[in-house]
Design an enzyme around this catalytic site. Sequence first.
Site, PDB file in Angstrom:
ATOM      1  N   ASP A   1      -2.766  -4.841   0.054  1.00  0.00           N
ATOM      2  CA  ASP A   1      -2.541  -6.095   0.560  1.00  0.00           C
ATOM      3  C   ASP A   1      -2.804  -6.418   2.446  1.00  0.00           C
ATOM      4  O   ASP A   1      -3.556  -7.455   2.662  1.00  0.00           O
ATOM      5  CB  ASP A   1      -0.739  -6.208   0.721  1.00  0.00           C
TER       6      ASP A   1
ATOM      7  N   MET B   1       0.557  -1.142   0.552  1.00  0.00           N
ATOM      8  CA  MET B   1       0.228  -0.199   0.722  1.00  0.00           C
ATOM      9  C   MET B   1       0.912   1.114  -0.126  1.00  0.00           C
ATOM     10  O   MET B   1       2.339   1.283  -0.011  1.00  0.00           O
ATOM     11  CB  MET B   1      -0.951   0.050   1.713  1.00  0.00           C
ATOM     12  N   HIS B   2       0.205   2.468   0.165  1.00  0.00           N
ATOM     13  CA  HIS B   2       0.485   4.268   0.258  1.00  0.00           C
ATOM     14  C   HIS B   2       1.423   4.166  -0.788  1.00  0.00           C
ATOM     15  O   HIS B   2       2.115   5.283  -1.345  1.00  0.00           O
ATOM     16  CB  HIS B   2       1.316   3.404   1.319  1.00  0.00           C
TER      17      HIS B   2
HETATM   18  C1  XUL Z   1       0.164  -0.785   5.592  1.00  0.00           C
HETATM   19  C2  XUL Z   1       1.196  -1.697   5.540  1.00  0.00           C
HETATM   20  C3  XUL Z   1       2.549  -2.119   5.228  1.00  0.00           C
HETATM   21  C4  XUL Z   1       2.680  -2.829   3.360  1.00  0.00           C
HETATM   22  C5  XUL Z   1       3.283  -3.811   3.023  1.00  0.00           C
HETATM   23  O1  XUL Z   1      -0.193   0.065   5.548  1.00  0.00           O
HETATM   24  O2  XUL Z   1       2.129   0.220   4.971  1.00  0.00           O
HETATM   25  O3  XUL Z   1       1.225  -3.411   5.234  1.00  0.00           O
HETATM   26  O4  XUL Z   1       1.052  -2.709   2.617  1.00  0.00           O
HETATM   27  O5  XUL Z   1       2.837  -4.766   1.805  1.00  0.00           O
END
Ligand code: XUL
Length: 487
Positions: free
Chosen positions: A231, A82-83
């Site tokens: 994810d 994410m992000h």
């Molecule tokens: C969720 C996050 C992590 C990434 C890793 O906020 O930052 O879990 O998505 O894949």
Amino acid sequence: MAARQPERPEALVGLDVGTSGVKAIAISAEGEILARAEEHYPSSSPQPGWSEQDPEDWAGASERALQRLGVRPLGLGLSGQMHGLVCLDAGERVLRPAILWNDQRTAPQCEVIERTVGLRELIDLTANRALPGFTAPKLLWMREHEPETYARIAHVLLPKDYVRLRLTGTRATDVADASGTLMFDVRARRWSERLLDALDLDDAWLPPALESPARSARTPDGVPVAAGAGDQAAAALGVGVYRPGPLSVVLGTSGVVFAALPRFARDDEGRAHVFCHAVPGTWHAMGVMLSAAASLEWVRRVVGPTTPYETLLAEAHEQPPGARGVQFAPYLTGERTPHADPDARGAFVGLSAGDDRGALVRAVLEGVAYGLRDSLAVLDALGVRPERARISGGGARSALWAKIVASVLRVTIERPAAEEGSAFGAALLAGVSAGVHRDVGEAVAACVRTSETVEPDPRWVQAYDEGYERFGRLYPALRTIAGSAAG
Ligand code: XUL
């Protein structure tokens, strides 16, 4: 006469665009795993605390992994880290390496956002506070540090959505992943115009945000592609956490405690992430620690790079709970929940001359479990009081670690039969989008099974209650020696 090629089986396909690589899986309508393929790619850290990847690597690896499955997809679902910030120019060309979820460069921009918008207003608009991993602060960083590149931005995408663009030519995202951008009105499930205005960011950059099982596009072969999910929401679906009930606990690179909420709720101080869930019209809350299995990888690299994990874990198993007083602060790459501090750093305390490698490894496993309990405490403030948790992620394969986590969190852990987590959840979304399953609940009921349960060990629970109490004093103490241990 040439031998006839065997028919490739029909399958639902899930693709998870992770941090170390992509994972593709193919499942039947009943959740049986028919094929899996993984492809890896590098990350780079051009400066301390930075974390970047080349989006072309994700696209190439995804194409290869999908090819290697050797199935005829009925539907494809996407999930991903994410992000991450992917910036494209007007010709949909990548403008710079993607800035990832674990990149810590934007602490100053987070402060600016919380000052400009006001913390309360920000939480009102987005349900979350500004954290360095999130997407909006990265755009502000680019505006300040790379103004020429920033001026050429025409599109902003999240990692898995760039892969969608390459596979289908369509720009789209889903509400679960969009929730982690800090540009999304999580309660209303749409981009927040007010937030975008306040930060002077262009809403024309952003793709449509769809509910996770909705059909976002088709591949050139006509395969429907579900909008998908970030994810963590996908991992939760993959272990059957689609409505309030058991927690989803992930021991991946990052560590996550995730609960589906009965209704929208938010933490007034923004300590828990509150995001849209991948089930239409529902929400979830989670705490995220940045170094979970990453802490175990680190300690192995330091104390026994050529020693198999099994050996190290067996040595840790020899130790009593509490590792004879050795404790580990798992803040190797800063922390998010509950400390929101990119400068936090790790430490071992309580070492004695007689301590060996097993004590260090045991302390790492326990320190990560205490960090998860910190996240659970934050969810408790939102009324989350679970008795059970489903576990996934690479670290979950260790029976010892699962038992430590069960005992520290005081929950019964249920292990899912399929270990694929996010990719499995993405395949379930593919099933809904392709019309094989009516909705997410039906997909979970048809496909998700648990294989064994791990109960808290009553003899460990008390030691861990005491250990957790001491753990709570570690971070504030490390802060007082900032510049050395606390960074
Ligand atoms: C969720 C996050 C992590 C990434 C890793 O906020 O930052 O879990 O998505 O894949």
